[in-house]
Design an enzyme around this catalytic site. Sequence first.
Site, PDB file in Angstrom:
ATOM      1  N   ARG A 122     -41.284  79.243  92.750  1.00  0.00           N
ATOM      2  CA  ARG A 122     -42.090  78.419  93.546  1.00  0.00           C
ATOM      3  C   ARG A 122     -43.660  78.530  93.042  1.00  0.00           C
ATOM      4  NH1 ARG A 122     -38.440  80.319  97.265  1.00  0.00           N
ATOM      5  NH2 ARG A 122     -36.938  78.445  97.637  1.00  0.00           N
ATOM      6  N   LYS A 144     -53.180  69.076  85.410  1.00  0.00           N
ATOM      7  CA  LYS A 144     -51.943  68.253  85.252  1.00  0.00           C
ATOM      8  C   LYS A 144     -51.147  68.905  84.269  1.00  0.00           C
ATOM      9  CE  LYS A 144     -53.962  63.380  85.887  1.00  0.00           C
ATOM     10  NZ  LYS A 144     -54.007  62.284  85.365  1.00  0.00           N
ATOM     11  N   GLU A 186     -60.684  62.306  72.017  1.00  0.00           N
ATOM     12  CA  GLU A 186     -61.067  62.440  73.573  1.00  0.00           C
ATOM     13  C   GLU A 186     -62.320  62.917  73.838  1.00  0.00           C
ATOM     14  OE1 GLU A 186     -58.520  61.881  75.863  1.00  0.00           O
ATOM     15  OE2 GLU A 186     -56.728  62.369  75.129  1.00  0.00           O
ATOM     16  N   LYS A 228     -65.311  66.987  82.084  1.00  0.00           N
ATOM     17  CA  LYS A 228     -63.871  66.756  83.069  1.00  0.00           C
ATOM     18  C   LYS A 228     -64.032  67.684  84.385  1.00  0.00           C
ATOM     19  CE  LYS A 228     -59.119  66.773  82.604  1.00  0.00           C
ATOM     20  NZ  LYS A 228     -57.970  66.702  81.873  1.00  0.00           N
ATOM     21  N   GLU A 238     -56.527  62.339  91.317  1.00  0.00           N
ATOM     22  CA  GLU A 238     -56.732  61.049  90.854  1.00  0.00           C
ATOM     23  C   GLU A 238     -56.548  59.859  91.739  1.00  0.00           C
ATOM     24  OE1 GLU A 238     -55.293  60.667  86.726  1.00  0.00           O
ATOM     25  OE2 GLU A 238     -55.221  58.307  86.842  1.00  0.00           O
ATOM     26  N   ARG A 242     -61.150  59.934  89.022  1.00  0.00           N
ATOM     27  CA  ARG A 242     -60.398  60.739  87.970  1.00  0.00           C
ATOM     28  C   ARG A 242     -59.758  59.789  86.859  1.00  0.00           C
ATOM     29  NH1 ARG A 242     -56.957  66.492  87.849  1.00  0.00           N
ATOM     30  NH2 ARG A 242     -56.463  66.178  85.568  1.00  0.00           N
ATOM     31  N   ASN A 246     -59.066  58.005  81.927  1.00  0.00           N
ATOM     32  CA  ASN A 246     -57.965  57.117  81.214  1.00  0.00           C
ATOM     33  C   ASN A 246     -58.546  56.305  80.343  1.00  0.00           C
ATOM     34  OD1 ASN A 246     -55.948  58.629  82.376  1.00  0.00           O
ATOM     35  ND2 ASN A 246     -56.124  57.384  84.308  1.00  0.00           N
ATOM     36  N   HIS A 249     -56.706  54.625  77.483  1.00  0.00           N
ATOM     37  CA  HIS A 249     -55.175  55.106  77.387  1.00  0.00           C
ATOM     38  C   HIS A 249     -54.494  54.016  77.882  1.00  0.00           C
ATOM     39  CE1 HIS A 249     -57.259  59.014  77.193  1.00  0.00           C
ATOM     40  NE2 HIS A 249     -56.032  59.413  77.264  1.00  0.00           N
ATOM     41  N   HIS A 253     -51.208  53.996  75.210  1.00  0.00           N
ATOM     42  CA  HIS A 253     -49.933  53.993  75.615  1.00  0.00           C
ATOM     43  C   HIS A 253     -49.183  53.050  75.012  1.00  0.00           C
ATOM     44  CE1 HIS A 253     -51.608  56.909  79.116  1.00  0.00           C
ATOM     45  NE2 HIS A 253     -51.267  57.615  77.886  1.00  0.00           N
ATOM     46  N   HIS A 267     -51.954  61.086  69.521  1.00  0.00           N
ATOM     47  CA  HIS A 267     -52.327  60.542  70.759  1.00  0.00           C
ATOM     48  C   HIS A 267     -53.816  60.281  70.975  1.00  0.00           C
ATOM     49  CE1 HIS A 267     -53.100  60.256  75.107  1.00  0.00           C
ATOM     50  NE2 HIS A 267     -53.957  61.205  75.052  1.00  0.00           N
TER      51      HIS A 267
HETATM   52  N1  LIG Z   1     -52.374  67.673  80.839  1.00  0.00           N
HETATM   53  C1  LIG Z   1     -53.154  66.702  80.604  1.00  0.00           C
HETATM   54  O1  LIG Z   1     -54.287  66.483  81.397  1.00  0.00           O
HETATM   55  C2  LIG Z   1     -53.417  66.176  79.366  1.00  0.00           C
HETATM   56  C3  LIG Z   1     -54.440  65.604  78.532  1.00  0.00           C
HETATM   57  C4  LIG Z   1     -54.325  64.906  77.527  1.00  0.00           C
HETATM   58  C5  LIG Z   1     -53.114  65.253  76.722  1.00  0.00           C
HETATM   59  N2  LIG Z   1     -51.885  65.814  77.270  1.00  0.00           N
HETATM   60  C6  LIG Z   1     -50.834  66.196  76.457  1.00  0.00           C
HETATM   61  O2  LIG Z   1     -51.125  66.883  75.103  1.00  0.00           O
HETATM   62  C7  LIG Z   1     -50.044  66.620  74.445  1.00  0.00           C
HETATM   63  C8  LIG Z   1     -50.970  66.782  72.879  1.00  0.00           C
HETATM   64  O3  LIG Z   1     -51.632  67.665  72.452  1.00  0.00           O
HETATM   65  P1  LIG Z   1     -51.935  68.406  71.145  1.00  0.00           P
HETATM   66  O4  LIG Z   1     -52.587  66.940  70.658  1.00  0.00           O
HETATM   67  O5  LIG Z   1     -52.789  69.426  71.134  1.00  0.00           O
HETATM   68  O6  LIG Z   1     -50.532  68.515  70.404  1.00  0.00           O
HETATM   69  P2  LIG Z   1     -49.518  69.656  70.297  1.00  0.00           P
HETATM   70  O7  LIG Z   1     -49.645  70.808  71.120  1.00  0.00           O
HETATM   71  O8  LIG Z   1     -48.351  69.040  69.792  1.00  0.00           O
HETATM   72  O9  LIG Z   1     -50.542  70.157  68.970  1.00  0.00           O
HETATM   73  C9  LIG Z   1     -50.758  69.431  67.657  1.00  0.00           C
HETATM   74  C10 LIG Z   1     -50.124  70.342  66.639  1.00  0.00           C
HETATM   75  O10 LIG Z   1     -51.049  71.303  66.294  1.00  0.00           O
HETATM   76  C11 LIG Z   1     -50.544  72.522  66.020  1.00  0.00           C
HETATM   77  N3  LIG Z   1     -51.472  73.306  66.352  1.00  0.00           N
HETATM   78  C12 LIG Z   1     -52.036  73.430  67.595  1.00  0.00           C
HETATM   79  N4  LIG Z   1     -53.041  74.400  67.616  1.00  0.00           N
HETATM   80  C13 LIG Z   1     -53.162  74.890  66.288  1.00  0.00           C
HETATM   81  C14 LIG Z   1     -54.171  75.866  65.461  1.00  0.00           C
HETATM   82  N5  LIG Z   1     -54.935  76.452  66.213  1.00  0.00           N
HETATM   83  N6  LIG Z   1     -53.666  76.019  64.141  1.00  0.00           N
HETATM   84  C15 LIG Z   1     -52.801  75.187  63.408  1.00  0.00           C
HETATM   85  N7  LIG Z   1     -52.048  74.136  64.093  1.00  0.00           N
HETATM   86  C16 LIG Z   1     -52.196  74.363  65.654  1.00  0.00           C
HETATM   87  C17 LIG Z   1     -49.398  72.374  66.831  1.00  0.00           C
HETATM   88  O11 LIG Z   1     -48.170  73.313  66.514  1.00  0.00           O
HETATM   89  C18 LIG Z   1     -48.792  70.963  66.847  1.00  0.00           C
HETATM   90  O12 LIG Z   1     -47.958  70.994  65.410  1.00  0.00           O
HETATM   91  C19 LIG Z   1     -49.395  65.629  74.697  1.00  0.00           C
HETATM   92  O13 LIG Z   1     -48.167  65.923  75.249  1.00  0.00           O
HETATM   93  C20 LIG Z   1     -50.256  65.036  75.778  1.00  0.00           C
HETATM   94  O14 LIG Z   1     -49.558  64.214  76.625  1.00  0.00           O
HETATM   95  C21 LIG Z   1     -52.084  66.143  78.519  1.00  0.00           C
HETATM   96 ZN   LIG Z   2     -55.537  61.356  76.414  1.00  0.00          ZN
END
Ligand SMILES: NC(=O)c1ccc[n+]([C@@H]2O[C@H](COP(=O)([O-])OP(=O)(O)OC[C@H]3O[C@@H](n4cnc5c(N)ncnc54)[C@H](O)[C@@H]3O)[C@@H](O)[C@H]2O)c1
Ligand SMILES: [Zn+2]
Length: 370
Positions: A122, A144, A186, A228, A238, A242, A246, A249, A253, A267
Amino acid sequence: MTATVRVALGPRSYDVRVGQGLLQRAGDEIAPLLARPRVAVLTDTTVAEAHLPAFRAACAARGIAVSALALPPGEATKGWPEFARAVEWLLSERIERRDVVVALGGGVIGDLAGFAAAVLRRGVRFVQCPTSLLAQVDSSVGGKTGINAPQGKNLIGAFHQPSLVLADISALDTLPPRQVRAGYGEVVKYGLLGDAAFFEWLERHGPAMVDGDADLRAEAVRRSVQMKADIVARDETEAGERALLNLGHTFCHALEAATGYSDRLLHGEGVAVGCALAFELSARLGLCAQEEPSRVRAHLRAMGMVTDLADIPGDLPDADALLALMAQDKKVVDGRLRFVLARGIGAAFVAEDVPPEAVRAVLRDALAGR
Ligand SMILES: NC(=O)c1ccc[n+]([C@@H]2O[C@H](COP(=O)([O-])OP(=O)(O)OC[C@H]3O[C@@H](n4cnc5c(N)ncnc54)[C@H](O)[C@@H]3O)[C@@H](O)[C@H]2O)c1
Ligand SMILES: [Zn+2]
């Protein structure tokens, strides 16, 4: 130099630390949170190879035991099967209510580990150690957490704030250049939505920043996180403001869905294209001058970013099909199209009831440019 940004959320407040070499000092940073000297780390195999040894050594130096589970890298990990595996692993490691889970990786690991921490017994505390630029400036801050469903992205999740975020700028040294640029999508979003001076700073320093200048990276991450943090502090769940985060976005999407969430479009790349389209739409609706979308696109071009629909490899569906994908977005309220639009660079707002014809026209012209 390490900068600290406070996310002010009353009893759920926490610090985001931004600086070089933070993973090397992770033991010192995390120790004050621990009820007993041990942590469980969720990571992916790519990040584990590059950065887990330093994290382990830093913890060992403080007498903190580390157990780690490395999941496969990539968005496909952010679903029920790997999530179940992670939660069951944490239970088998006997992680208890007072223990701390550590997310070491990009947004995929941060979202999954945060959600695991939210539901484990929990709710246990967790620490974000974001290693991608996207995770440092966006996903690790704000609470999030969640995973994807077969029905769509990020449909299963919870608000669960971390207890600490360690954004180690040095970790970005191993991040592939394409991922750095995607994360930049971003970063530029923050300037576009609420800080024209930051956008100007990025016009000047963005190229050297993505090329690897660590001081510029630290400054860009700090300013992004500060924006942020301020927005999240005012609107954690949100209910209003907040939603400005987006920007770009809704277009993004639809494009991600149209490209099958594949390597064709990351993304952050979709966010950049989406921001350019959102400014185009704003100009078209008479909300801002045509110079504004032109300036946005010129900057993205100068950064070597994916800027236009023509930069996305492979076929795209027509404007009507893209519009239909937007209508499925979870930001649609009662079937009305809700967009973040702008009165200029740094002046975004949420617009309800955007006429679908205007969106269709922007898409049609953008597709014709391909
Ligand atoms: N929670 C939120 O508020 C929020 C906001 C924006 C995006 N997201 C989510 O984040 C995700 C995308 O995140 P991302 O772009 O970091 O993707 P990811 O976690 O897949 O990382 C991208 C790639 O980079 C590699 N990588 C990461 N750090 C590295 C490093 N230091 N050296 C070498 N390789 C490295 C990873 O292994 C992966 O292959 C999506 O799922 C999206 O929905 C969430
Ligand atoms: Zn985003």
